[in-house]
Design an enzyme around this catalytic site. Structure first.
Site, PDB file in Angstrom:
ATOM      1  N   CYS A  35       9.460 -49.227 -29.862  1.00 51.17           N
ATOM      2  CA  CYS A  35       9.562 -48.816 -28.456  1.00 51.17           C
ATOM      3  C   CYS A  35       9.594 -50.035 -27.536  1.00 51.17           C
ATOM      4  O   CYS A  35       9.674 -49.896 -26.326  1.00 51.17           O
ATOM      5  CB  CYS A  35       8.365 -47.954 -28.064  1.00 51.17           C
ATOM      6  SG  CYS A  35       8.161 -46.509 -29.065  1.00 51.17           S
ATOM      7  N   ASP A  37       7.097 -52.156 -27.001  1.00 46.76           N
ATOM      8  CA  ASP A  37       5.775 -52.584 -26.558  1.00 46.76           C
ATOM      9  C   ASP A  37       4.761 -52.322 -27.654  1.00 46.76           C
ATOM     10  O   ASP A  37       4.782 -51.270 -28.283  1.00 46.76           O
ATOM     11  CB  ASP A  37       5.315 -51.783 -25.332  1.00 46.76           C
ATOM     12  CG  ASP A  37       6.150 -52.080 -24.108  1.00 46.76           C
ATOM     13  OD1 ASP A  37       6.399 -53.258 -23.829  1.00 46.76           O
ATOM     14  OD2 ASP A  37       6.551 -51.121 -23.440  1.00 46.76           O
ATOM     15  N   CYS A  61       6.793 -56.882 -22.266  1.00 47.73           N
ATOM     16  CA  CYS A  61       7.402 -57.523 -21.105  1.00 47.73           C
ATOM     17  C   CYS A  61       6.319 -58.195 -20.250  1.00 47.73           C
ATOM     18  O   CYS A  61       5.133 -58.167 -20.577  1.00 47.73           O
ATOM     19  CB  CYS A  61       8.131 -56.471 -20.297  1.00 47.73           C
ATOM     20  SG  CYS A  61       7.019 -55.156 -19.790  1.00 47.73           S
ATOM     21  N   CYS A 105       2.778 -49.754 -18.850  1.00 43.85           N
ATOM     22  CA  CYS A 105       2.076 -50.932 -19.394  1.00 43.85           C
ATOM     23  C   CYS A 105       0.582 -50.847 -19.094  1.00 43.85           C
ATOM     24  O   CYS A 105      -0.247 -51.239 -19.916  1.00 43.85           O
ATOM     25  CB  CYS A 105       2.643 -52.220 -18.793  1.00 43.85           C
ATOM     26  SG  CYS A 105       4.360 -52.502 -19.250  1.00 43.85           S
TER      27      CYS A 105
END
Ligand code: FES
Length: 283
Positions: A35, A37, A61, A105
């Site tokens: 995915c 992450d 990221c 995130c």
């Protein structure tokens, strides 16, 4: 180019507490490289029972790195119970905000911390209760997680849910189901809200009892069950709610805080500010 705050850029360029801890007290991994992450977070307690050291490793990221980094600063010095109450919104707020599309995130950070705390308490490495219903199979997101994220962040659309936890952002087969969950939370919110200037909402006894039962069943018990605890509603008499802790919560030294800061606070917020919650043995 994402519009990142100075805090995000600072934590991205100078991430704090990156690495591994030998023999951590708790370690949790969430996400998947497929995915884009993944995050592993681990901590070690000091002699005073507070989190003395925390490290993370992430493949993500800028906002994933920044969320993980600021979270490590937030948990140091806290007890495990205090750390467990950190929300994804607090993580995002500590960064001065995140772009909508990057809010997942902050959710990943919160989930990794929960997984590490769960590992500390139980020794288990998996977080998911097998009874939990998975709504989005593309990203493995459960109904409870969608409800929690929607409530905690005041979400009102499926696209927002996608931004926060990715659920609904793959094949799209689950979007109708997510919409129904979001609609349910919006209805709850409308019911609980008192418009500015309005007289306080007056519930009948029956409405109050039903609402208390519903909030304990839908919001409070799943949160405790995630940590192998539980609570049972014993009685409601006027504004006095009697409960009994079960599972890991029974006899836990933090149960007093849970009763006051989680259960009583939630019922006061959603039902009536006069509510008092007492434990069966102390009633
Ligand atoms: S099942 Fe949720 S996006 Fe595919």
């Amino acid at each position: 180019m994402w519009d990142y705050t100075d805090q995000v850029m600072d934590h991205f360029r100078n991430p704090r507490n990156v690495g591994k801890i030998e023999h951590p007290d708790g370690v949790g991994t969430v996400g998947a490289l497929a995915c884009g992450d993944a995050l592993t977070l681990m901590f070690k307690l000091g002699p005073d029972g507070r989190i003395a050291e925390v490290k993370f490793q992430t493949f993500g990221c800028a906002s994933a790195i920044a969320s993980s980094s600021v979270l490590t600063e937030m948990v140091i010095g806290k007890t495990v119970e205090e750390a467990g109450r950190i929300t994804n919104k607090q993580i995002a707020d500590a960064l001065g905000g995140l772009p909508d599309q990057k809010m997942h995130c902050s959710v990943m950070g919160r989930e990794a911390l929960e997984a590490a705390i769960h590992n500390y308490r139980t020794g288990e490495t998996g977080m998911r209760n097998l009874d939990e219903r998975i709504v989005c199979t593309c990203f493995g997101v459960s109904e409870n997680e969608i409800l929690r994220i929607t409530r905690e962040n005041g979400l009102s659309s499926v696209d927002e849910v996608v931004n926060f936890c990715k659920a609904g952002g793959g094949c799209g087969m689950c979007r109708n189901e997510i919409q129904k969950l979001v609609d349910g939370v919006i209805a709850e919110r409308t019911q609980a809200k008192t418009a500015p200037g309005d007289a306080p909402r007056k519930l009948t006894n029956l409405q109050k009892i039903k609402l208390i039962e519903e909030i304990i069943t839908r919001e409070i018990r799943p949160a405790l069950q995630r940590d192998h605890g539980d609570v049972e509603l014993v009685d409601i008499s006027g504004d006095r709610v009697t409960i009994a802790f079960r599972g890991m919560c029974a006899g836990c030294h933090a149960s007093e805080t849970t009763r006051h800061s989680l259960i009583e606070a939630k019922l006061r917020e959603c039902v009536a500010p006069e509510i008092t919650v007492v434990e069966e043995s102390r009633s």
